[in-house]
Design an enzyme around this catalytic site. Structure first.
Site, mmCIF file in Angstrom:
data_model
loop_
_atom_site.group_PDB
_atom_site.id
_atom_site.type_symbol
_atom_site.label_atom_id
_atom_site.label_comp_id
_atom_site.label_asym_id
_atom_site.label_seq_id
_atom_site.Cartn_x
_atom_site.Cartn_y
_atom_site.Cartn_z
ATOM 1 N N LYS A 1 -41.167 21.924 3.489
ATOM 2 C CA LYS A 1 -42.129 21.995 4.598
ATOM 3 C C LYS A 1 -41.612 21.196 5.779
ATOM 4 O O LYS A 1 -40.859 20.224 5.626
ATOM 5 C CB LYS A 1 -43.517 21.480 4.187
ATOM 6 C CG LYS A 1 -43.610 19.984 3.831
ATOM 7 C CD LYS A 1 -43.889 19.055 5.003
ATOM 8 C CE LYS A 1 -44.006 17.586 4.562
ATOM 9 N NZ LYS A 1 -43.373 16.632 5.460
ATOM 10 N N PRO B 1 -33.571 18.374 0.534
ATOM 11 C CA PRO B 1 -33.101 16.992 0.415
ATOM 12 C C PRO B 1 -34.131 16.078 -0.243
ATOM 13 O O PRO B 1 -35.334 16.242 -0.015
ATOM 14 C CB PRO B 1 -32.850 16.567 1.863
ATOM 15 C CG PRO B 1 -33.608 17.540 2.707
ATOM 16 C CD PRO B 1 -33.663 18.817 1.937
ATOM 17 N N VAL B 2 -33.650 15.130 -1.044
ATOM 18 C CA VAL B 2 -34.535 14.165 -1.699
ATOM 19 C C VAL B 2 -34.938 13.095 -0.677
ATOM 20 O O VAL B 2 -34.107 12.626 0.103
ATOM 21 C CB VAL B 2 -33.792 13.495 -2.892
ATOM 22 C CG1 VAL B 2 -34.656 12.426 -3.543
ATOM 23 C CG2 VAL B 2 -33.386 14.551 -3.909
ATOM 24 N N ALA B 3 -36.233 12.732 -0.668
ATOM 25 C CA ALA B 3 -36.759 11.721 0.275
ATOM 26 C C ALA B 3 -36.364 12.051 1.711
ATOM 27 O O ALA B 3 -35.939 11.191 2.469
ATOM 28 C CB ALA B 3 -36.286 10.307 -0.107
ATOM 29 N N GLY B 4 -36.526 13.323 2.083
ATOM 30 C CA GLY B 4 -36.065 13.785 3.393
ATOM 31 C C GLY B 4 -37.165 14.095 4.388
ATOM 32 O O GLY B 4 -36.884 14.537 5.493
ATOM 33 N N ALA C 1 -40.900 17.383 1.883
ATOM 34 C CA ALA C 1 -41.730 17.641 0.700
ATOM 35 C C ALA C 1 -40.940 18.192 -0.482
ATOM 36 O O ALA C 1 -41.420 19.059 -1.217
ATOM 37 C CB ALA C 1 -42.898 18.570 1.054
ATOM 38 N N GLY C 2 -39.731 17.671 -0.687
ATOM 39 C CA GLY C 2 -38.911 18.125 -1.819
ATOM 40 C C GLY C 2 -39.561 17.812 -3.158
ATOM 41 O O GLY C 2 -39.624 18.666 -4.051
ATOM 42 N N GLY C 3 -40.065 16.609 -3.325
ATOM 43 C CA GLY C 3 -40.731 16.232 -4.574
ATOM 44 C C GLY C 3 -42.012 17.038 -4.760
ATOM 45 O O GLY C 3 -42.336 17.477 -5.869
ATOM 46 N N ALA D 1 -42.545 20.006 -3.627
ATOM 47 C CA ALA D 1 -42.141 21.373 -3.984
ATOM 48 C C ALA D 1 -41.930 21.470 -5.493
ATOM 49 O O ALA D 1 -42.364 22.441 -6.133
ATOM 50 C CB ALA D 1 -40.864 21.751 -3.241
ATOM 51 N N ASP E 1 -48.960 16.250 -0.098
ATOM 52 C CA ASP E 1 -48.343 17.490 0.384
ATOM 53 C C ASP E 1 -48.290 18.582 -0.680
ATOM 54 O O ASP E 1 -47.893 19.711 -0.378
ATOM 55 C CB ASP E 1 -46.890 17.229 0.825
ATOM 56 C CG ASP E 1 -46.792 16.324 2.032
ATOM 57 O OD1 ASP E 1 -47.775 16.228 2.789
ATOM 58 O OD2 ASP E 1 -45.721 15.712 2.211
HETATM 59 O O1 C5P Z 1 -49.556 11.319 -1.257
HETATM 60 P P1 C5P Z 1 -48.165 10.821 -1.502
HETATM 61 O O2 C5P Z 1 -48.002 10.223 -2.866
HETATM 62 O O3 C5P Z 1 -47.114 11.841 -1.218
HETATM 63 O O4 C5P Z 1 -47.953 9.673 -0.453
HETATM 64 C C1 C5P Z 1 -46.893 8.764 -0.547
HETATM 65 C C2 C5P Z 1 -47.184 7.557 0.304
HETATM 66 O O5 C5P Z 1 -47.181 7.934 1.694
HETATM 67 C C3 C5P Z 1 -48.545 6.943 0.095
HETATM 68 O O6 C5P Z 1 -48.516 6.015 -0.957
HETATM 69 C C4 C5P Z 1 -48.794 6.260 1.440
HETATM 70 O O7 C5P Z 1 -48.076 5.046 1.535
HETATM 71 C C5 C5P Z 1 -48.165 7.213 2.413
HETATM 72 N N1 C5P Z 1 -49.134 8.158 2.980
HETATM 73 C C6 C5P Z 1 -50.077 7.711 3.890
HETATM 74 N N2 C5P Z 1 -50.980 8.586 4.422
HETATM 75 C C7 C5P Z 1 -50.948 9.899 4.090
HETATM 76 C C8 C5P Z 1 -49.989 10.381 3.174
HETATM 77 C C9 C5P Z 1 -49.094 9.475 2.638
HETATM 78 O O8 C5P Z 1 -50.118 6.522 4.229
HETATM 79 N N3 C5P Z 1 -51.834 10.720 4.633
#
Ligand code: C5P
Length: 298
Positions: A8, A93-96, A99-101, A103, A135
């Site tokens: 994404k 890409p990982v941590a890119g 939204a690779g994880g 996906a 995501d």
């Molecule tokens: O939801 P997800 O686990 O992907 O989010 C990872 C981290 O990104 C959360 O722990 C938070 O630190 C940050 N985040 C946020 N606000 C969002 C989505 C993610 O602060 N709306």
């Protein structure tokens, strides 16, 4: 069961203040684009994860892996045995910031639902998806959507046509929590420019005009990503110099997206950007595309 799930991009990302639960209220416009992870799921003696492809070394292979967590969650929900071999072929890409994880989690949910024949309604899958990450519901749904809440409340966006994106991939990933924490720090230490409502991006998508869309791209997380990874400035500059219609860090980065006029322009941008040596790799991806889908069942 082989499932393909797309990357994404965030065409617009406005982040509110940090909430009591640590998340930030978002108004974001997601688009799923044609860069995929493929996840192969088969019934096995025990739950296992293997990864190949794009920056495979950076991914956890134990139960912290988002695809493994998705299998465990769905098994718990449906009473199925989570003994599944998960083979992840990474194209994202990982941590890119793409939204690779998510996906992989979306692919595991959709794939195990098909593998086990549990046939859960989309709404139930979406409710499970949000437990795995903000995501993940979008990775299941795909297309172009407005995301609110922490990004999980989705409304499809009506739009015309297809867009040609060029993605500049970085050597190392960026931690999403670290980028949000940097955003908080910047806001605590003085006034920062804030992205407003997504009206311009939505209008551009309705008109199908890539020039208008290129001008409207905006991301509140970009200054934070640049603070943590100053080298990204060079990628943004290169994209602008090369004549991309718009250039922006995607989500929490470090992937940078460039919007091309059309396919031919995307080919030229890809070659020119790769030649500048400012990023690890360059990929083309058109959007919007579908969310996670079974592509082969044997
Ligand atoms: O939801 P997800 O686990 O992907 O989010 C990872 C981290 O990104 C959360 O722990 C938070 O630190 C940050 N985040 C946020 N606000 C969002 C989505 C993610 O602060 N709306």
């Amino acid at each position: 069961m082989t499932v393909r799930a797309p990357a994404k991009l965030n065409l617009h990302l406005a982040a509110g203040r940090r909430r009591a639960d640590g998340y930030h209220d978002l108004t974001t416009v997601y688009q799923a684009v044609g860069l995929y992870d493929e996840v192969v799921l088969s019934v096995a003696g025990q739950l296992s994860v293997t990864v190949s492809g794009e920056t495979a070394a950076a991914m956890p292979l134990d139960q912290r892996n988002l695809a493994a967590r998705a299998v465990l969650l769905l098994a718990q929900e449906t009473g199925q045995d989570p003994a599944v071999a998960i083979e992840i072929r990474k194209g994202i890409p990982v941590a890119g910031g793409c939204a690779g994880g998510s996906a992989d989690a979306a692919a595991a949910l959709v794939g195990c639902d098909a593998l086990w024949g549990t046939g859960l309604p989309r709404a139930v899958l979406a409710a499970l998806a949000v437990q795995l990450g903000s995501d993940v519901p979008f990775s299941v749904q795909g297309g172009t959507a407005l995301g609110t809440g922490r990004g999980e409340r989705l409304t499809p966006v009506l739009g015309h046509g297809s867009y040609s994106w060029v993605l500049a991939l970085s050597d190392d990933g960026l931690s999403t929590p670290a980028v949000y924490a940097e955003l908080d720090r910047q806001r605590d230490s003085g006034p920062v420019a804030v992205v407003s409502d997504p009206g311009q991006v939505l209008a551009a998508l309705r008109s199908g005009d890539p020039v208008q869309l290129g001008r409207a791209l905006a991301n509140d997380l970009q200054p934070a990503a640049l603070a943590l990874r100053p080298a990204l400035r060079r990628v943004l500059e290169s994209g602008r110099e090369l004549g991309a219609l718009g250039v922006l860090v995607s989500g929490s980065g470090p992937t940078v997206m460039l919007l091309a006029r059309d396919d031919g322009h995307a080919v030229a941008l890809t070659a020119a950007l790769a030649g500048q040596g400012v990023c690890r790799a360059v990929r083309r991806a058109d959007g919007p595309v579908h969310g996670a889908r079974v592509v082969e069942a044997r």
